[in-house]
Design an enzyme around this catalytic site. Structure first.
Site, short mmCIF file in Angstrom:
data_model
loop_
_atom_site.label_atom_id
_atom_site.label_comp_id
_atom_site.label_asym_id
_atom_site.label_seq_id
_atom_site.Cartn_x
_atom_site.Cartn_y
_atom_site.Cartn_z
N CYS A 168 6.12 0.13 7.77
CA CYS A 168 5.26 0.82 6.46
C CYS A 168 6.68 1.33 6.49
CB CYS A 168 5.48 1.94 8.04
SG CYS A 168 4.83 3.46 6.47
N GLY A 207 1.18 -1.10 -0.24
CA GLY A 207 0.18 0.25 0.31
C GLY A 207 0.53 1.59 -0.02
N HIS A 211 -3.77 1.15 7.71
CA HIS A 211 -3.08 1.87 8.13
C HIS A 211 -3.28 2.78 7.15
CE1 HIS A 211 1.95 1.16 7.97
NE2 HIS A 211 2.13 2.17 6.78
N GLU A 212 -3.41 3.31 5.70
CA GLU A 212 -3.21 4.42 4.84
C GLU A 212 -3.86 4.30 4.78
OE1 GLU A 212 -0.75 3.54 3.08
OE2 GLU A 212 -0.59 1.30 2.65
N GLN A 221 3.03 9.52 1.25
CA GLN A 221 4.06 8.87 1.49
C GLN A 221 5.60 9.76 0.30
OE1 GLN A 221 2.54 5.47 2.27
NE2 GLN A 221 4.67 5.03 3.49
O1 GNR Z 1 4.36 -2.32 2.35
C1 GNR Z 1 3.61 -2.63 3.86
N1 GNR Z 1 3.20 -3.14 4.01
C2 GNR Z 1 2.24 -3.52 5.64
C3 GNR Z 1 1.88 -4.77 6.19
C4 GNR Z 1 1.14 -4.65 7.30
C5 GNR Z 1 0.56 -3.21 7.47
C6 GNR Z 1 0.83 -2.66 6.45
C7 GNR Z 1 0.95 -2.39 5.37
S1 GNR Z 1 1.30 -1.19 4.63
C8 GNR Z 1 3.11 -1.32 4.29
C9 GNR Z 1 3.17 -0.11 2.87
C10 GNR Z 1 3.44 1.61 3.36
O2 GNR Z 1 3.77 1.83 4.14
N2 GNR Z 1 1.43 1.78 3.49
O3 GNR Z 1 1.32 3.61 3.96
NI NI Z 2 2.80 3.03 6.23
#
Ligand code: GNR
Ligand code: NI
Length: 171
Positions: A94, A46, A136-137, A51
């Site tokens: 992240c 994601g 998370h996003e 970012q």
């Molecule tokens: O690549 C990503 N893996 C992930 C793993 C578990 C929970 C959330 C993520 S998102 C992250 C990429 C990222 O930083 N997105 O904002």
């Molecule tokens: Ni992230």
């Protein structure tokens, strides 16, 4: 298409609240394409526009499980409209906090409303990794990072580590 630089801690832009997208222009489409390319190259599952230093409510994601199969997705102005009482724990990482992973507890299921790149509005039920990732996003769009859910001790430790690394890199 182009790969853009991903900003990392302690960059204060990560704390900005991103602005809604009013109109899906060619620039927004190009930005979404660059985000997908940047996300796949990282690699990550994601990416939020902030970012790559663009404070807009735009997310890309690919949580396809099948090896070798792509499912590139774009979410414009996404909102969580309901969350389950049930919680689940995932080890999160992240791209803006490289090489740091911790378990985070969040609602196991969420209902999300968003616009696609053609401006069509969708509502979807998410669970599993999709639910974790969309939360998370959307947190990124509100200036929230997964380390904010950890103990103060752990958060202070990781913030300090990245602040020190930036200081050393600047010398
Ligand atoms: O690549 C990503 N893996 C992930 C793993 C578990 C929970 C959330 C993520 S998102 C992250 C990429 C990222 O930083 N997105 O904002
Ligand atoms: Ni992230």
């Amino acid at each position: 298409m182009a790969i853009r630089d991903i900003i990392i801690l302690p960059d204060t832009q990560l704390r900005l609240v991103s602005k809604p997208i009013e109109k899906i222009t060619p620039e927004i489409r190009a930005l979404a394409d660059d985000m997908l390319e940047t996300m796949y190259e990282a690699p990550g599952i994601g990416l939020a526009a902030i970012q790559i230093a663009q404070p807009l409510r735009l997310i890309t994601m690919d949580v396809s499980k099948k090896e070798g199969e792509k499912d590139p997705r774009v979410f414009i102005n996404p909102e969580i409209i309901s969350s389950s009482e049930e919680l689940s724990v995932y080890e999160e990482g992240c791209l803006s906090i490289p090489d740091y992973y911790e378990e985070v507890e969040r609602p196991a299921k969420v209902r999300v409303r968003f616009m696609d790149i053609d401006g069509k509005v969708h509502e979807e039920d998410a669970d599993g990794l999709y639910a974790t990732c969309i939360q998370h996003e959307i947190d990124h769009l509100n200036g929230v990072l997964f380390v904010d859910y950890l103990s103060k001790l752990k958060r202070d430790r990781v913030m300090k580590k990245f602040t020190k690394a930036a200081r050393l890199a600047a010398k």
